[in-house]
Write a protein that holds these residues in place. Structure first.
Motif, PDB file in Angstrom:
ATOM      1  N   ILE A   1      15.984  67.416  14.562  1.00 17.28           N
ATOM      2  CA  ILE A   1      15.961  69.503  13.984  1.00 17.28           C
ATOM      3  C   ILE A   1      15.458  70.021  15.572  1.00 17.28           C
ATOM      4  O   ILE A   1      16.448  70.403  15.589  1.00 17.28           O
ATOM      5  N   LEU A   2      14.442  69.458  15.809  1.00 14.49           N
ATOM      6  CA  LEU A   2      13.997  70.201  16.973  1.00 14.49           C
ATOM      7  C   LEU A   2      14.570  69.986  18.403  1.00 14.49           C
ATOM      8  O   LEU A   2      14.717  71.016  18.518  1.00 14.49           O
ATOM      9  N   PHE A   3      15.374  68.728  18.063  1.00 15.62           N
ATOM     10  CA  PHE A   3      16.089  68.925  19.239  1.00 15.62           C
ATOM     11  C   PHE A   3      17.186  69.388  19.528  1.00 15.62           C
ATOM     12  O   PHE A   3      17.940  70.045  20.223  1.00 15.62           O
ATOM     13  N   ASP A   4      17.967  68.985  18.130  1.00 13.54           N
ATOM     14  CA  ASP A   4      19.779  70.086  18.104  1.00 13.54           C
ATOM     15  C   ASP A   4      19.063  71.708  18.169  1.00 13.54           C
ATOM     16  O   ASP A   4      19.805  71.921  18.708  1.00 13.54           O
ATOM     17  N   LEU A   5      17.844  71.892  17.694  1.00 11.99           N
ATOM     18  CA  LEU A   5      17.446  73.716  17.825  1.00 11.99           C
ATOM     19  C   LEU A   5      17.277  73.437  19.377  1.00 11.99           C
ATOM     20  O   LEU A   5      18.390  75.117  20.264  1.00 11.99           O
ATOM     21  N   LEU A   6      16.990  73.012  20.134  1.00 10.28           N
ATOM     22  CA  LEU A   6      16.336  72.874  21.466  1.00 10.28           C
ATOM     23  C   LEU A   6      17.536  72.697  22.262  1.00 10.28           C
ATOM     24  O   LEU A   6      17.760  73.295  23.020  1.00 10.28           O
TER      25      LEU A   6
ATOM     26  N   ILE B   1      16.743  66.230  29.017  1.00  6.73           N
ATOM     27  CA  ILE B   1      17.883  66.537  28.402  1.00  6.73           C
ATOM     28  C   ILE B   1      17.112  68.452  29.030  1.00  6.73           C
ATOM     29  O   ILE B   1      17.977  68.805  29.408  1.00  6.73           O
ATOM     30  N   VAL B   2      16.538  69.209  27.365  1.00  6.60           N
ATOM     31  CA  VAL B   2      16.154  69.828  27.363  1.00  6.60           C
ATOM     32  C   VAL B   2      15.962  70.751  28.725  1.00  6.60           C
ATOM     33  O   VAL B   2      15.858  71.678  29.277  1.00  6.60           O
ATOM     34  N   LEU B   3      14.774  69.854  29.466  1.00 13.01           N
ATOM     35  CA  LEU B   3      13.795  70.487  31.144  1.00 13.01           C
ATOM     36  C   LEU B   3      15.097  70.602  31.933  1.00 13.01           C
ATOM     37  O   LEU B   3      14.474  71.636  32.578  1.00 13.01           O
TER      38      LEU B   3
END
Length: 204
Positions: free
Chosen positions: A58-63, A127-129
Motif C-alpha cells: 500500500i505504501l509503495f503504491d501510494l508513493l 524508485i521513489v527517491l
C-alpha cells in the motif's frame, strides 16, 4: 483461470490509498496495521488483502502514484506554457502554482512522501527517491531558465531547495478554506522570488 477484476477495482484502490495516507499521517506508518487500514477503509482485512497483499504494498503504491502525479504536473506545465507562449519566468510561476494546487488536496500523501519513504524496501525506495530527484532537477532547471542572471552552478541547488522549503511544508500550517488560500500563498511565494531574484546582484 485468473480472477476477473470488478469494474470499480481501480476506484477502490484509489480510495484505499487515500484513506491509508490519512491513517499513516494520523498514527504514523510503523504504528498502523492492516487491521487499522481495513477499519479506516470500512472493510474487512480479507477484503483489503484482495487489493493489496501487505501494508508495504500500500505504501509503495501510494508513493509511486503520487510522485508520478508530480512528474506529470511538471510535464503538463511545461507543455502548456510552450503552447501558450509563456516566458521562462512565467513558466516557473505556473509550476509553483500547480504544485501548491496539488498540495492543497494531497496533504496526507505529501506527509507520507516526506516521512515514510525510508520504510520501503531498497528497490522500491530507490524508485521513489529517483523520481524525487527528477522533480528537484526539473525545478532547478526551470529556476535557472527563469532567472539566468541570478542562478549559477554554485547557487542553483541552494536556491531550488529554498523554493521547496517555502512550499513543501504548507501542510503543517496552511489549511484549505482558511483566510489565506493556497493560490494566495502561491502568489506570495512568486512575489518573493520575483523581488529577490530579478534584482541585479548587489556590489559588495
Amino acid at each position: 483461470m485468473a480472477r476477473t477484476r470488478a469494474p470499480d477495482h481501480e476506484a477502490q484502490r484509489e480510495q484505499i490509498l487515500e484513506l491509508a495516507a490519512a491513517k499513516f499521517a494520523q498514527t504514523s506508518y510503523p504504528s498502523t496495521s492492516m487491521a487499522d487500514l481495513a477499519a479506516a477503509s470500512g472493510t474487512s482485512k480479507a477484503r483489503l488483502y484482495h487489493y493489496y497483499d501487505s501494508k508495504e504494498a500500500i505504501l509503495f503504491d501510494l508513493l509511486d502514484r503520487y510522485t508520478k502525479r508530480l512528474m506529470l504536473i511538471i510535464a503538463e506545465v511545461e507543455g502548456s506554457s510552450q503552447r501558450r507562449g509563456l516566458s521562462e519566468r512565467e513558466t516557473f510561476a505556473e509550476l509553483v502554482r500547480a504544485f501548491l494546487a496539488e498540495y492543497e488536496t494531497s496533504h496526507s500523501r505529501h506527509v507520507a512522501l516526506l516521512n515514510d519513504v525510508k520504510y520501503l524496501v531498497e528497490t522500491q525506495r530507490e524508485i521513489v527517491l529517483d523520481r524525487q530527484r527528477d522533480i528537484v532537477a526539473a525545478f532547478a532547471r526551470q529556476l535557472a531558465r527563469a532567472y539566468p542572471e541570478r542562478v549559477t552552478n554554485d547557487n542553483q541547488t541552494p536556491l531550488t531547495m529554498m523554493v521547496f522549503g517555502m512550499i513543501n511544508w504548507t501542510f503543517t500550517w496552511l489549511r484549505p478554506g482558511g483566510r489565506l488560500g493556497y493560490q494566495d500563498f502561491a502568489a506570495q511565494v512568486i512575489d518573493v522570488l520575483e523581488r529577490g531574484l530579478r534584482a541585479s546582484v548587489a556590489t559588495p
